[in-house]
Design an enzyme around this catalytic site. Structure first.
Site, PDB file in Angstrom:
ATOM      1  N   SER A 166       0.778  -1.463   0.150  1.00 35.38           N
ATOM      2  CA  SER A 166       0.392  -0.264  -0.141  1.00 35.38           C
ATOM      3  C   SER A 166       0.742   1.168   0.247  1.00 35.38           C
ATOM      4  CB  SER A 166      -0.889  -0.269   1.322  1.00 35.38           C
ATOM      5  OG  SER A 166      -0.030   0.012   2.228  1.00 35.38           O
ATOM      6  N   TYR A 189      15.312  -6.949  13.161  1.00 32.07           N
ATOM      7  CA  TYR A 189      15.084  -6.915  11.902  1.00 32.07           C
ATOM      8  C   TYR A 189      16.541  -8.019  11.752  1.00 32.07           C
ATOM      9  CZ  TYR A 189      13.690  -3.934   7.901  1.00 32.07           C
ATOM     10  OH  TYR A 189      13.494  -4.133   6.552  1.00 32.07           O
ATOM     11  N   ALA A 221      14.934 -10.915  11.378  1.00 26.08           N
ATOM     12  CA  ALA A 221      14.604 -11.488  10.573  1.00 26.08           C
ATOM     13  C   ALA A 221      15.029 -11.534   9.574  1.00 26.08           C
ATOM     14  CB  ALA A 221      12.761 -10.706  11.280  1.00 26.08           C
TER      15      ALA A 221
END
Length: 243
Positions: free
Chosen positions: A10, A154, A157
């Site tokens: 988006s 982060y 991940a």
């Protein structure tokens, strides 16, 4: 009708990827978003203004049941739809020094990037195999390659998704399905808006932050037939930062 799914599509890099895939390759874009419907509608509007097509799909990539429900419902309503391209772009940051990192900030970052990759990709892989063609592109990060202070969650991940990219690429290569990753460095988006750009760009050999479109062009290439002999790779878009 052939489709490309962009998670977190988006805004920011996700929006740029959605627009580029439609423009370059003519895909009908499935714009996934979690909570910001207004931003998703703006992306859809921009797609339609350029003569392309998109569909909004609301689900939290970290929630297996939500992903299953949304994608299964889409397939049920569009029996002839072939999702050829999967772009796992959704991700969040919850930065802090490791010694002060809250359990929820560790788990939520891991769940969004790592579990999100699994939840979305595992559901769609069988159809790619049956179709004997597909492109899986994972948006990772410079942090997942070199590590970044304050981003242990982060980095963990994105590092995990990089490893998964290389493994899955070997599993799917015979089926003409490529699996690659794109690792942006400092890109000017909402996610980096609170960073000190003036100071951080001094670390970049090119002396500037990148643009979302510069990431999107690489993703578009990897999603095309031109990249049919590239798989298991991590392509850096970082202005030259390697140390």
């Amino acid at each position: 009708m052939k489709y490309a799914l962009v998670t977190g599509g988006s805004r920011g890099i996700g929006r740029a990827i959605s627009l580029q895939l439609a423009q370059d390759l003519g895909y009908h874009i499935l714009i996934n978003y979690h909570s910001n419907k207004d931003a998703a509608l703006e992306t859809l509007k921009q797609l339609e203004n350029t003569g392309n097509k998109g569909t909004l799909l609301a689900f939290d990539v970290s929630n297996y049941d939500e992903v299953q429900t949304a994608l299964s419902q889409f397939q049920k309503e569009n029996e002839n739809a072939v999702i050829e391209v999967i772009v796992n772009n959704a991700g969040i940051v919850k930065d802090d020094l490791f010694m002060w990192m809250k359990p929820e900030d560790w788990h939520n970052v891991i769940k969004t990037s790592v579990n999100g990759f699994y939840n979305v990709t595992s559901l769609l892989t069988e159809k790619l195999i049956l179709n004997r063609y597909g492109r899986i592109i994972n948006i990772v990060s410079l942090s997942g390659l070199k590590g970044t202070s304050g981003q242990t969650n982060y980095s963990a991940a994105k590092g995990a998704v990089i490893a998964a990219t290389r493994s899955l690429a070997q599993e799917l290569a015979k089926k003409k399905i490529t699996v690659n990753a794109v690792a942006p460095g400092f890109i000017a988006t909402d996610m980096t808006s609170e960073l000190d750009e003036k100071e951080l760009k001094k670390l970049v050999p090119m002396q500037r932050f990148g643009k979302s479109e510069e990431v999107a062009h690489v993703v578009s290439f990897l999603a095309s037939e031109k990249a049919s002999y590239i798989t298991g790779e991590v392509i850096n878009v970082n202005g030259g930062i390697y140390s």
